[in-house]
Design a protein around this motif. Structure first.
Motif, PDB file in Angstrom:
ATOM      1  N   ASN A  87      -5.097   0.772  -5.014  1.00 29.42           N
ATOM      2  CA  ASN A  87      -4.472   1.569  -3.958  1.00 29.42           C
ATOM      3  C   ASN A  87      -3.112   0.949  -3.630  1.00 29.42           C
ATOM      4  OD1 ASN A  87      -4.178   3.497  -1.880  1.00 29.42           O
ATOM      5  ND2 ASN A  87      -5.059   2.091  -0.379  1.00 29.42           N
TER       6      ASN A  87
ATOM      7  N   SER B 128       0.824  -1.203   0.000  1.00 28.34           N
ATOM      8  CA  SER B 128       0.000   0.000   0.000  1.00 28.34           C
ATOM      9  C   SER B 128       0.865   1.263   0.000  1.00 28.34           C
ATOM     10  CB  SER B 128      -0.909   0.013   1.230  1.00 28.34           C
ATOM     11  OG  SER B 128      -0.198   0.449   2.380  1.00 28.34           O
ATOM     12  N   PRO B 129       0.280   2.418  -0.324  1.00 24.03           N
ATOM     13  CA  PRO B 129       1.032   3.681  -0.293  1.00 24.03           C
ATOM     14  C   PRO B 129       1.510   4.077   1.092  1.00 24.03           C
ATOM     15  CG  PRO B 129      -0.960   3.899  -1.618  1.00 24.03           C
ATOM     16  CD  PRO B 129      -1.066   2.599  -0.901  1.00 24.03           C
ATOM     17  N   ASP B 130       0.949   3.463   2.154  1.00 23.73           N
ATOM     18  CA  ASP B 130       1.332   3.824   3.527  1.00 23.73           C
ATOM     19  C   ASP B 130       2.538   3.045   4.027  1.00 23.73           C
ATOM     20  OD1 ASP B 130      -0.826   5.599   3.711  1.00 23.73           O
ATOM     21  OD2 ASP B 130      -2.182   3.989   4.337  1.00 23.73           O
TER      22      ASP B 130
ATOM     23  N   LEU C 187       1.418   0.967  -3.836  1.00 23.15           N
ATOM     24  CA  LEU C 187       2.608   1.803  -3.704  1.00 23.15           C
ATOM     25  C   LEU C 187       3.111   2.323  -5.046  1.00 23.15           C
ATOM     26  CD1 LEU C 187       4.879   2.970  -1.939  1.00 23.15           C
ATOM     27  CD2 LEU C 187       6.088   0.784  -2.214  1.00 23.15           C
TER      28      LEU C 187
ATOM     29  N   SER D 123       1.449   5.526  -6.052  1.00 21.87           N
ATOM     30  CA  SER D 123       1.373   6.619  -5.087  1.00 21.87           C
ATOM     31  C   SER D 123       2.270   7.778  -5.498  1.00 21.87           C
ATOM     32  CB  SER D 123       1.774   6.131  -3.696  1.00 21.87           C
ATOM     33  OG  SER D 123       3.151   5.807  -3.656  1.00 21.87           O
ATOM     34  N   GLU D 124       1.921   8.965  -5.053  1.00 24.03           N
ATOM     35  CA  GLU D 124       2.690  10.157  -5.383  1.00 24.03           C
ATOM     36  C   GLU D 124       4.078  10.097  -4.773  1.00 24.03           C
ATOM     37  OE1 GLU D 124       3.898  13.668  -6.960  1.00 24.03           O
ATOM     38  OE2 GLU D 124       2.106  12.497  -7.444  1.00 24.03           O
TER      39      GLU D 124
END
Length: 813
Positions: free
Chosen positions: A704, A555-557, A706, A709-710
């Motif tokens: 959603n 994930s992006p987090d 990685l 992700s920005e």
């Protein structure tokens, strides 16, 4: 015949008569007081603490009626005054023991009591020393109030059992004493560690203390905290949905109906809310509600009587930061005159730009802002004068000396155990005169000023040249064709034989590292490890670039993600087993299991570290049945051991089915850890919890991920290859903050504490990209790890350049 519901309805409808009520009350009184003794207090109702005190002696004597004993026991649990009175009666009055003085009484008494006196004195001394140390190291544990009301504008109330009691300046607040400001009112509280809390209108707070420091509990409203520097531990502000931790800074916390917002005016703040961990610096803000839009910083501090100072400091520093970041980097260099002076036996070279003009512009911007006599000037003047003078003097020496030099400075060495040499071109006369007037004689003695060259060395240096005809120079030359920034190159053949066996590093020939930036663009940092032949050993494990589908399960987090394409998993396992001299068990052939994997693998930390680290592994797999069989055999073999039950219990492999997917769990009976996994589209997805596995699949399904992700995309280096051999993505600042926060309060040295603070606040999102070719491995990044770029990291890990740094030379300061 009536049913049960009719009978119950009739019973509920009946009302007792007055006579029936009186008779019932008489029976209760008779039961309560039938065994009352003459020594009891009046047998009537017990209405207050005095009544309970009157029956305490009977209770201790065992003659109190059981019903009254029940009432007394219930009361003393709720009433501290009666509890203390009961304890006093139970234990009697405190006795005063008179210790005989040495020489008094009998010989036997002196022999027995003197050691007791000494032990008591030692105990008092130890207790006093411990109390002093605790009070010094942890000011929040000192006696007295938790906070003192320093200033009130309007009305400040103490919230006392639901009522509001007005307070005046100087009032002291104890543990859990809640206060609330009225409308259009503000107040300032001083905590016992020196911190100040400004309280806005209609805000309610109370203060507690503990080993880690003071804790400000904000029930509602807005506060501004000027935290004093904490010797140990940290100051915390706690709201209903977040925890803010600091060690000395200025910040605002607003606890509203939708959520909490934290904004920082100065310093660094760590904010924990839910599963997120934010690290905020000056000018940053965060909120606990995802749909709460950022607010102007001025709104968070404008209500304070000190708002001018806060906003001026924010404005000054923001202005300085913007102006300095807008200074263009030194121009790229497309040729080097200095390299032609280097000898042919040069084995390590670092060519760096002359940053004097850039540094000078930055200092000019800073001084111009100081001249405005604002908040920045006040902060600067609050520093130690000796520190300010030393810093100013050092910067002035560097910037002035740089004006005499050309656009490049070269540091080189002719051996990995020789002292490096610094060389630069003099573009104007007078450098020798200036440096001799600024630096000590022992430093100046290492300097040479010959033929428009400035040289620093502890040995005579020949500038006959010859380096431009070497193979090492040929590796450096392309960097100048593209425009050189910072360049490091080394011939590693002298140190490669010292590398560990079977790693393939014995074949390393050249190390090249560069960092370049044009104008205001982010630096492009690259490094290359070039081998003398095709890669072997560990160095050969990395495959050529290709797609990485396993990253789509991250994930992006994520705080950390390492993804790689491996040439041959079976060969890698065989290499490892051979190096460890391990023979594979015939019933659990690890090498055979490795052949079930395809070679793509991703390891990630995708969530919080506490209470269970959110690790996950995603691997390309061609034969899931072989992997399941291996785990089944492993569990059976482990459970067959006779001595494992007392330590871990059985190793259990279970499976469940949900929505057409089979999930597996491997867990010891007596240990809290487990591994959960499933198989999706040719990938083995294994993680610390079942929920993490499910969430990984769901994130992939909705995109959603990685790679989209920005943070990830913004860190990609410019390169013609669309794929990678490996990547390392890091954004560990938020993940490490809560774990490193546990170290607060420990007896750390200043350097250790500085390291912890740097780790908590220094890491930003960054990405290392790797490309493997038959005879080389290239790596690039635009990010940093804890404030260090790739050029610094590779230079520190290279034997030759590390030797240059360790031995050092007397360079101008």
């Amino acid at each position: 015949m009536k049913n049960i519901n009719q009978v119950l309805s009739e019973i509920r409808a009946q009302e007792p008569t007055a006579a029936e009520i009186d008779q019932a009350a008489a029976r209760v009184r008779q039961r309560l007081f039938q065994r009352a003794q003459p020594s009891d207090a009046a047998n009537g109702a017990i209405r207050d603490c005095a009544g309970f005190a009157a029956i305490m002696p009977a209770s201790l004597a065992g003659s109190l009626d059981s019903a009254r004993q029940l009432l007394l026991d219930a009361h003393i649990r709720e009433c501290p005054n009666c509890r203390r009175a009961m304890d006093s009666l139970r234990h009697g009055a405190s006795r005063v023991v008179v210790m005989p003085m040495p020489g008094s009484g009998s010989k036997n008494n002196r022999a027995i009591n003197y050691p007791v006196w000494a032990a008591a004195a030692a105990l008092v001394l130890a207790a006093g020393t411990g109390a002093w140390w605790a009070a010094y190291e942890f000011p929040a544990l000192q006696g007295g109030p938790r906070a003192t009301v320093e200033q009130i504008q309007g009305v400040l109330y103490r919230v006392n059992n639901g009522s509001l009691v007005p307070l005046a300046a100087g009032a002291e607040l104890g543990e859990n004493d809640a206060v609330r400001t009225a409308k259009n009112s503000t107040a300032i509280l001083r905590l016992n560690d020196g911190s100040k809390v400004e309280v806005n209108q209609r805000a309610q707070i109370y203060v507690t203390r503990g080993w880690t420091g003071s804790i400000v509990h904000l029930a509602m409203g807005n506060v501004i905290v000027a935290a004093a520097k904490q010797r140990r531990g940290s100051l915390q502000v706690v709201t209903a949905d977040c925890n803010v931790s600091v060690k000395g800074t200025v910040f605002s916390v607003d606890a509203g109906t939708r959520g909490s917002r934290v904004a920082v005016a100065e310093g660094t703040v760590w904010v924990d809310h839910g599963k997120k961990h934010d690290v905020l610096h000056r000018g940053d803000q965060t909120s606990t509600a995802a749909d709460m839009a950022p607010a102007p910083l001025a709104d968070q501090f404008s209500w304070s009587p000190n708002s001018d100072r806060y906003m001026a400091l924010l404005g000054d520093l923001a202005s300085v930061s913007r102006d300095i970041s807008a200074i263009p980097a030194p121009d790229l260099r497309y040729q080097s005159n200095l390299l032609s002076y280097l000898p042919a036996n040069t084995v390590a070279v670092a060519a760096i730009p002359n940053i004097g003009s850039t540094l000078s512009e930055g200092i000019t911007i800073f001084h111009n802002k100081l001249a405005e006599k604002g908040a920045l000037s006040d902060w600067w003047n609050s520093l130690n004068p000796v520190q300010r003078q030393h810093l100013e003097q050092t910067i002035q020496q560097i910037t002035t000396a740089s004006q005499y030099l050309g656009n490049e400075i070269v540091i080189y060495a002719t051996g990995y155990k020789t002292t490096p040499v610094v060389i630069a071109e003099e573009t104007r006369p007078g450098l020798d005169t200036y440096l001799k007037g600024q630096l000590p004689a022992d430093i100046v003695s290492h300097m040479r000023f010959d033929n428009n060259l400035f040289v620093v060395s502890d040995q005579p240096v020949a500038t006959a040249g010859g380096f431009t005809s070497t193979a090492l120079y040929q590796k450096m030359a392309p960097e100048y064709q593209q425009g050189a920034g910072w360049v490091f190159a080394a011939d590693a053949t002298a140190i490669a034989p010292e590398m560990p066996a079977n790693t393939g590093l014995q074949d390393v020939h050249y190390l090249i590292a560069t960092s370049r930036s044009a104008g205001n663009q982010p630096s492009d940092n690259r490094a290359s490890v070039i081998f003398s032949k095709d890669r072997t050993g560990v160095a050969s494990w990395l495959a050529t670039p290709g797609p990485m589908g396993s990253l789509s399960f991250v994930s992006p987090d994520a705080g950390l993600a390492i993804s790689a394409l491996l040439k041959n998993p079976k060969s890698i396992v065989d290499d490892l087993l051979n190096q460890m001299l391990v023979r594979a068990d015939n019933s659990l052939n690890v090498s055979d299991i490795a052949s079930a994997f395809g070679g793509e693998v991703t390891l990630a930390l995708d969530g919080p570290l506490l209470p269970v680290p959110s690790w996950k592994v995603i691997a390309e797999v061609y034969d899931p049945s072989r992997i399941q069989s291996a785990f089944t055999r492993a569990a059976e073999q482990y459970n067959a051991q006779t001595d494992r039950v007392g330590r871990t219990g059985d190793l259990r492999l279970t499976q469940t089915d949900a929505d057409g997917t089979t999930y597996y769990t491997l867990k010891f009976d007596k240990l809290p850890w487990e591994a959960d996994w499933t198989y999706v589209d040719g990938y083995w997805v294994v993680a610390a919890t079942h929920e993490l596995v499910v969430r990984s699949i769901q994130n992939r399904q909705v995109g959603n991920t990685l790679p989209r992700s920005e943070n990830f995309l913004s860190q990609l280096s410019r390169d013609r290859n669309p794929d990678f051999s490996a990547i390392i993505y890091h954004n560990l600042g938020q993940s490490l903050a809560p774990v490193l926060g546990l170290l607060n309060g420990m007896n750390l040295s200043p350097s250790q504490q500085k390291t912890i603070d740097t780790l908590k606040s220094g890491d930003k999102a960054g990405l290392f990209s790797f490309w493997a070719a038959p005879d080389r491995i290239d790596v690039a990044t635009r990010g940093t790890i804890f404030g260090m770029d790739i050029t610094s990291l590779i230079a520190m890990q290279t034997g030759g350049f590390r030797g240059m740094l360790q031995q050092g030379v007397a360079v101008p300061k």
